[in-house]
Design an enzyme around this catalytic site. Structure first.
Site, mmCIF file in Angstrom:
data_model
loop_
_atom_site.group_PDB
_atom_site.id
_atom_site.type_symbol
_atom_site.label_atom_id
_atom_site.label_comp_id
_atom_site.label_asym_id
_atom_site.label_seq_id
_atom_site.Cartn_x
_atom_site.Cartn_y
_atom_site.Cartn_z
ATOM 1 N N PRO A 146 -26.505 -49.393 14.815
ATOM 2 C CA PRO A 146 -27.011 -50.733 14.521
ATOM 3 C C PRO A 146 -26.126 -51.403 13.479
ATOM 4 O O PRO A 146 -26.169 -51.055 12.300
ATOM 5 C CB PRO A 146 -28.420 -50.463 13.970
ATOM 6 C CG PRO A 146 -28.333 -49.082 13.397
ATOM 7 C CD PRO A 146 -27.300 -48.332 14.183
ATOM 8 N N MET A 147 -25.306 -52.351 13.907
ATOM 9 C CA MET A 147 -24.364 -53.013 13.004
ATOM 10 C C MET A 147 -24.741 -54.476 12.848
ATOM 11 O O MET A 147 -24.859 -55.207 13.834
ATOM 12 C CB MET A 147 -22.934 -52.877 13.544
ATOM 13 C CG MET A 147 -22.438 -51.448 13.583
ATOM 14 S SD MET A 147 -20.792 -51.296 14.341
ATOM 15 C CE MET A 147 -21.234 -51.398 16.096
ATOM 16 N N CYS B 32 -27.899 -48.521 4.671
ATOM 17 C CA CYS B 32 -27.026 -49.675 4.442
ATOM 18 C C CYS B 32 -26.539 -49.689 2.995
ATOM 19 O O CYS B 32 -27.341 -49.689 2.062
ATOM 20 C CB CYS B 32 -27.759 -50.972 4.752
ATOM 21 S SG CYS B 32 -26.748 -52.449 4.456
ATOM 22 N N LYS C 176 -32.120 -43.411 9.814
ATOM 23 C CA LYS C 176 -30.674 -43.336 9.601
ATOM 24 C C LYS C 176 -30.422 -43.425 8.102
ATOM 25 O O LYS C 176 -30.943 -44.318 7.422
ATOM 26 C CB LYS C 176 -29.941 -44.465 10.317
ATOM 27 C CG LYS C 176 -28.415 -44.376 10.191
ATOM 28 C CD LYS C 176 -27.707 -45.385 11.083
ATOM 29 C CE LYS C 176 -26.195 -45.118 11.118
ATOM 30 N NZ LYS C 176 -25.519 -45.572 9.897
ATOM 31 N N ASN D 127 -22.702 -39.370 12.201
ATOM 32 C CA ASN D 127 -22.102 -40.700 12.241
ATOM 33 C C ASN D 127 -21.013 -40.790 11.175
ATOM 34 O O ASN D 127 -21.173 -40.270 10.079
ATOM 35 C CB ASN D 127 -23.178 -41.758 12.002
ATOM 36 C CG ASN D 127 -22.632 -43.167 11.867
ATOM 37 O OD1 ASN D 127 -22.933 -43.869 10.910
ATOM 38 N ND2 ASN D 127 -21.842 -43.607 12.826
ATOM 39 N N GLY E 211 -19.991 -46.356 15.842
ATOM 40 C CA GLY E 211 -20.162 -47.690 15.282
ATOM 41 C C GLY E 211 -18.952 -48.572 15.506
ATOM 42 O O GLY E 211 -18.746 -49.109 16.585
ATOM 43 N N ARG E 212 -18.100 -48.672 14.483
ATOM 44 C CA ARG E 212 -17.005 -49.631 14.522
ATOM 45 C C ARG E 212 -16.028 -49.392 15.670
ATOM 46 O O ARG E 212 -15.406 -50.335 16.161
ATOM 47 C CB ARG E 212 -16.269 -49.603 13.176
ATOM 48 C CG ARG E 212 -17.074 -50.191 12.020
ATOM 49 C CD ARG E 212 -16.417 -49.950 10.674
ATOM 50 N NE ARG E 212 -16.504 -48.551 10.268
ATOM 51 C CZ ARG E 212 -15.927 -48.063 9.179
ATOM 52 N NH1 ARG E 212 -15.190 -48.845 8.406
ATOM 53 N NH2 ARG E 212 -16.056 -46.784 8.853
#
Length: 353
Positions: free
Chosen positions: A39-40, A123, A162, A225, A249-250
Site C-alpha cells: 500500500p503506497m 509509515c 504492516k 518487505n 512496493g517501489r
C-alpha cells in the site's frame, strides 16, 4: 468498472506446477508463495492496482487511509475506499493515533466489503509517525496492542498488520510486537526490514523477519518487505528466511511485470523475456485510461506523471519525451506523445537504466 485485462501486454508464466501447500489468511486462500502489492500513498490507487493485478499480484491493499478523514467524511479519504471485484482479494489499510477513531474507521471501511482490514504501523514519514500514527506507535507497544484489539473487536473481517523492525536500532522490538499482536488475534503480519529512523535509506535487514517466521510461537503468515526488486532477490529471501510470501512496493511502479517475473523465476530459476516497447506502451495506456476514468481527465493525467519514467526506464535518450509527457495537459497530447514514442523506439532494444 475497471478495464478488463488486455491480451497482448502480459507475459505468461507458462505451465507452472503449484503445490497444495497454500498460504491462508483465515478463509482467504492465496498461492503457495504469494506476492503482495504494498500500500503506497499516492501510488496504490485502483488504476495502478488494476495493472498490478493483471501482472500477477496475489493480494493488494488500498493506499493507507486516515482514520480521522474517514470518520469526518473527508472526500479524499472516502474516495480511497473504492474497491472492485476484479481486485480481490484486497485489503483496506487504515492509520491513525486515536484508538476510538481507528475503531470507528474500521467499521466504516468494513461497509464496502473488503476481504480484510490492514493496520499501518509502519509509515515513517514525519507528519504521520511524529503524531503517534504509523511507525510512531512503535514507541508505545501497549497502545499498539490496545488499538489492535479494538480494531479486531470492531469487525468480522480478518485483521492484519504492516510494521517495521522498530523505531531505531536500539529499539528493534518487532519480535515482541509479533507475539503480542498474534496473541490478540491478528491473522497475518508484514514486516518492512528497516526501522522508522532509517526511513527508506540503507539496505533492508531481513534477519529479524526470518527469526520471527521461524519462531515456534508464531503461527500466522509472515510476509517480508523491503528492497525486493529482482526475481533473484525474491528467491534468496524465500530460501534464506523461510517467509510465507513477499510484499513488493517501489519495484512495481511502472513495472507490474515484476510479479510474473518473480513467480516464473521461483518456479524455474529462469528469466522471462522483458516486456517489449509495445507491451510497455499497452499497459501504460491501460493505466492512463483507468486513471482518467477514476479521477477525471485533469487529475488523472496529473497523477500519471510519476509513472511515465518507470514505464519507459531504460530507453536511450528518453528524457526529452519524459519532460514533454509530464507537461502534457490533455489526453490527446499524452496519447500523441506515446504514439510518437512507439514510432521512435518500436523494434529497438531496452538498455540498462
Amino acid at each position: 468498472m475497471l478495464l478488463k485485462k488486455v491480451g497482448s501486454p502480459w507475459l505468461t508464466t507458462g505451465d507452472l506446477q503449484l503445490t497444495t501447500i497454500l498460504v491462508k489468511i483465515r478463509d482467504i486462500q492465496l498461492s503457495e508463495f504469494p506476492l503482495l502489492l504494498a500500500p503506497m500513498e499516492d501510488v496504490s490507487d485502483p488504476p495502478f492496482r488494476a495493472v498490478c493485478k493483471a501482472g500477477g499480484a496475489d493480494l493488494m491493499y488500498t493506499e493507507f487511509i486516515s482514520s480521522e478523514g474517514l470518520i469526518r467524511d473527508a472526500v479524499k479519504s472516502r474516495k480511497k475506499l473504492d474497491i472492485f471485484d476484479m481486485e480481490r482479494p484486497i485489503g483496506i489499510q487504515i492509520f491513525g493515533s486515536d484508538i476510538e477513531s481507528m475503531r470507528e474507521a474500521t467499521i466504516i471501511a468494513a461497509e464496502v466489503n473488503p476481504d480484510l482490514i490492514d493496520i499501518n504501523y509502519g509509515c515513517p514519514v514525519k507528519n504521520v509517525a511524529c503524531k503517534g500514527a504509523g511507525a510512531g506507535i512503535l514507541k508505545d507497544i501497549p497502545k499498539m496492542v490496545s488499538m489492535t484489539s479494538a480494531i479486531i473487536k470492531a469487525t468480522h473481517l480478518p485483521v492484519t498488520v504492516k510494521t517495521r523492525l522498530g523505531w531505531d536500532d536500539s529499539t528493534k522490538n518487532v519480535t515482541d510486537v509479533a507475539e503480542r499482536l498474534q496473541d490478540i488475534g491478528i491473522e497475518a503480519l508484514t514486516i518492512h526490514g528497516r526501522t522508522r529512523v532509517q526511513m527508506y535509506k540503507g539496505e533492508a535487514d531481513w534477519t529479524l523477519i526470518g527469526e520471527i517466521k521461524n519462531n515456534s510461537r508464531i503461527k500466522i503468515p509472515v510476509f517480508g518487505n523491503g528492497d525486493v526488486d529482482t526475481p533473484e532477490k525474491a528467491l534468496a529471501m524465500k530460501n534464506r528466511y523461510g517467509i510465507d510470501g513477499i510484499m513488493v512496493g517501489r519495484a512495481a511502479i511502472g513495472y507490474p511485470w515484476i510479479f510474473r517475473e518473480i513467480k516464473h523465476f521461483l518456479a524455474t530459476e529462469e528469466h522471462l523475456d522483458p516486456p517489449t516497447i509495445d507491451e510497455r506502451i499497452a499497459v501504460c495506456l491501460q493505466h492512463l485510461t483507468e486513471s482518467i476514468r477514476w479521477k477525471g481527465e485533469r487529475l488523472g493525467i496529473l497523477e500519471m506523471r510519476r509513472h511515465y519514467h518507470p514505464y519507459f526506464k531504460g530507453l536511450p535518450y528518453f528524457k526529452n519525451y519524459r519532460d514533454k509527457l509530464v507537461h502534457a495537459e490533455t489526453s490527446e497530447a499524452v496519447l500523441s506523445l506515446i504514439e510518437e514514442v512507439r514510432e521512435v523506439y518500436s523494434g529497438g532494444e531496452m538498455m540498462e537504466a
